[in-house]
Enzyme design. Structure first.
Site, short mmCIF file in Angstrom:
data_model
loop_
_atom_site.label_atom_id
_atom_site.label_comp_id
_atom_site.label_asym_id
_atom_site.label_seq_id
_atom_site.Cartn_x
_atom_site.Cartn_y
_atom_site.Cartn_z
N ASP A 40 0.86 -1.19 0.00
CA ASP A 40 0.00 0.00 0.00
C ASP A 40 0.89 1.23 0.00
OD1 ASP A 40 -1.79 2.07 0.43
OD2 ASP A 40 -3.07 0.88 1.75
N ARG B 12 -13.97 -3.22 -5.63
CA ARG B 12 -14.80 -2.51 -6.60
C ARG B 12 -14.61 -3.14 -7.98
NH1 ARG B 12 -17.45 -0.95 -3.28
NH2 ARG B 12 -18.10 1.15 -2.63
N ASP C 208 -17.04 -10.00 -6.42
CA ASP C 208 -18.38 -9.56 -6.02
C ASP C 208 -19.06 -8.75 -7.12
OD1 ASP C 208 -20.19 -9.79 -3.92
OD2 ASP C 208 -19.55 -7.97 -2.90
N GLU D 234 -18.52 -11.17 -19.47
CA GLU D 234 -17.36 -12.00 -19.82
C GLU D 234 -17.00 -12.99 -18.73
OE1 GLU D 234 -15.70 -7.88 -18.60
OE2 GLU D 234 -17.49 -8.73 -19.56
N HIS E 145 -22.60 -8.75 -5.29
CA HIS E 145 -22.28 -7.53 -4.55
C HIS E 145 -22.79 -7.62 -3.10
CE1 HIS E 145 -21.77 -2.86 -4.90
NE2 HIS E 145 -20.91 -3.42 -4.08
N ILE E 146 -22.38 -8.68 -2.41
CA ILE E 146 -22.86 -8.92 -1.05
C ILE E 146 -21.78 -8.68 0.00
CG2 ILE E 146 -24.61 -10.57 -1.79
CD1 ILE E 146 -22.69 -12.82 -0.89
N GLY E 147 -20.65 -8.10 -0.41
CA GLY E 147 -19.53 -7.94 0.52
C GLY E 147 -19.92 -7.29 1.83
#
Length: 392
Positions: free
Chosen positions: A163, A227, A251, A256, A268-270
Site C-alpha cells: 500500500d 470494486r 463480487d 465476460e 455484490h454482497i460484501g
C-alpha cells in the site's frame, strides 16, 4: 428542525435515536440525505441539501461534482462494513482452497443407492489445499485490507502487504508478522492468493491487468471484493484461458465472467450483513448530526478534514473554491459588518476549500443578512451560520 431524507429502513433505524432533533422523510427539500446504494446521478439535488452521508465506503452512486456545485458535503462511512467484507474474503479463500463450490455442486447432482460408494470413489477430484503455509498478497491495507491481512496471518498464512498510501493509523492496525512489499510486482510475485482492497479511482482502475497477472504464479487465485474494474476482466479471463491463473472470485458480475468453472461471482454482497448495514446507518447518522450542528468534517469525499472545537456562541462555515484571496474576502466582509473573529480555520482538498469561523457576538438582524452576503461572494458554494446549542 433539520429535515433528513432516507432511502431504506436500515437508514431510518440509524436515525431513530435522533428523532427529537430531526424530522425524517417529511419533505423532499431535505437538509440531509442518508443513503446506501440508491443512484443519485439522475436526481436533482435540492438547494436545501447540505450533506449526503453514504452508508458504506464507496460513493460511485453520488454525483460528486453536482453535489459540490450545490454546496453539499458528501461523506462515506469507512470501516462500517469492514468486518463483513473481511469474513467473506476469508470464506472465499477457504472455498477456493477446498474446491467447495464444485464439491457442493457434485453432491447436489448425485444421488441414489450407491451414492456412498460413488462419492468415496469420486471425492478425490475435489482434493484441495490448506491455507496454512500459503502466501497471500493484500493490495491495500486500509480498513478492510488490514483486517484481511491479520485474519489470514492468524490462519497461518504468509501475508505480504502493499500500500503506497499506508497511513500511520493503518500501520498500527497491521500485525508485525505481515511483510511489507515495496511494489505491486514484489507483492504478487510469489503469492498463491491475491486480494485487492483499494478505492476505485483513475489510478486503481485496471490495477490488476495483463502485466500484473504476468508477474504472478500460474496457479494464483485472484480475489476482488473491493470494486468492479480494479481487476481488468478481459486480462483476467485471458490469464485463466491460458492457464496463467487458477481462479477468480469477485463480487462484481460482468458478461465476460459468466458460465465459467474457474470464476465465482457473488451479487455484490460484501457489505450485506445486518450488522454492517446497522453500523453504516448509525455512523452515517452521527456524521450528519456532527456536520449539521458543528460544521466539523471527517471522512468527506469532496471536503478536507477539518475539526475544530465549537466553543463560541456562533460558527460560520463556508464551502468555496480553492482559489487565492477567498479567506481575505471573507474576513474583510466580516470586518465591514463589525464582527470580531474569535477563531478561523481553513483547509483545502484539491479544488474545494472549507473555512470555519467562530464568533461570539451577532446582532439578531445580522443572521440572515450575513449568510446571504457571504454566500454572494463569487466562488462560494454555500455559507452557513450555526448556533452553539450547548451555550444557549
Amino acid at each position: 428542525m433539520y429535515q433528513i431524507k432516507t432511502y431504506n429502513a436500515i437508514a431510518q433505524a440509524g436515525l431513530r435515536h435522533f428523532t427529537d432533533q430531526y424530522a425524517i422523510n417529511e419533505t423532499d427539500d431535505a437538509d440531509a440525505y442518508l443513503i446506501r446504494s440508491v443512484d443519485l446521478h439522475d436526481q436533482p439535488l435540492p438547494p436545501t441539501l447540505k450533506v449526503i452521508a453514504r452508508a458504506g465506503a464507496g460513493f460511485n452512486n453520488v454525483p460528486i461534482e453536482q453535489a459540490t456545485q450545490n454546496g453539499t458535503a458528501v461523506f462515506t462511512t469507512p470501516g462500517s462494513n469492514a468486518n463483513a467484507v473481511k469474513e467473506l474474503v476469508i470464506a472465499m479463500m477457504v472455498a477456493a482452497s477446498r474446491n467447495l463450490f464444485a464439491a457442493a455442486d457434485y453432491a447436489a447432482n448425485n444421488s441414489g443407492a450407491d451414492i456412498s460408494k460413488r462419492t468415496e470413489r469420486d471425492k478425490t477430484q475435489f482434493n484441495g489445499d490448506e491455507l496454512a503455509g500459503k502466501t497471500l498478497a493484500v493490495i491495500g491495507v486500509g480498513h478492510v485490507g488490514s483486517l484481511v491481512a491479520n485474519a489470514a496471518s492468524e490462519l497461518g498464512m504468509k501475508v505480504v502487504a502493499y500500500d503506497p498510501y499506508l497511513t500511520s493509523d493503518a500501520a498500527w492496525r497491521i500485525s508485525t508478522d505481515i511483510l511489507r512489499a515495496n511494489s505491486l510486482a514484489q507483492a504478487v510475485k510469489n503469492a498463491d492468493y491475491v486480494t485487492v482492497h483499494v478505492p476505485k479511482n483513475a489510478e486503481t482502475t485496471g490495477l490488476i491487468g495483463t502485466a500484473e497477472l504476468a508477474e504472478m504464479k500460474p496457479d494464483v487465485t485472484v480475489i476482488n471484493f473491493a470494486r468492479g474494474g480494479i481487476v481488468d476482466n478481459t486480462a483476467m479471463v485471458a490469464a485463466l484461458d491460458h492457464q496463467r491463473a487458477k481462479g477468480y472470485y469477485t463480487d462484481f458480475g460482468a458478461d465476460e465472467l459468466l458460465h465459467r468453472d474457474d470464476v465465482i461471482v457473488t451479487p455484490h454482497i460484501g457489505g450485506s450483513t445486518n450488522e454492517a448495514e446497522r453500523n453504516g446507518a448509525v455512523q452515517g447518522a452521527n456524521t450528519i448530526m456532527q456536520f449539521l450542528e458543528t460544521g466539523n468534517v471527517l471522512n468527506s469525499v469532496n471536503l478536507p478534514n477539518l475539526q475544530v472545537p465549537f466553543q463560541t456562541h456562533y460558527r460560520l462555515t463556508l464551502m468555496h473554491q480553492n482559489i487565492p484571496n477567498m479567506v481575505g474576502q471573507i474576513a474583510t466582509l466580516l470586518a465591514q459588518a463589525g464582527i470580531n473573529i474569535e477563531g478561523m480555520s481553513n483547509a483545502a482538498k484539491e479544488k474545494v476549500a472549507y473555512t470555519i469561523i467562530d464568533v461570539d457576538h451577532l446582532q439578531a438582524e445580522q443572521d440572515t443578512q450575513l449568510v446571504t452576503r457571504l454566500g454572494a461572494i463569487d466562488a462560494v458554494y454555500r455559507a452557513r451560520l450555526l448556533t452553539n446549542q450547548n451555550l444557549q
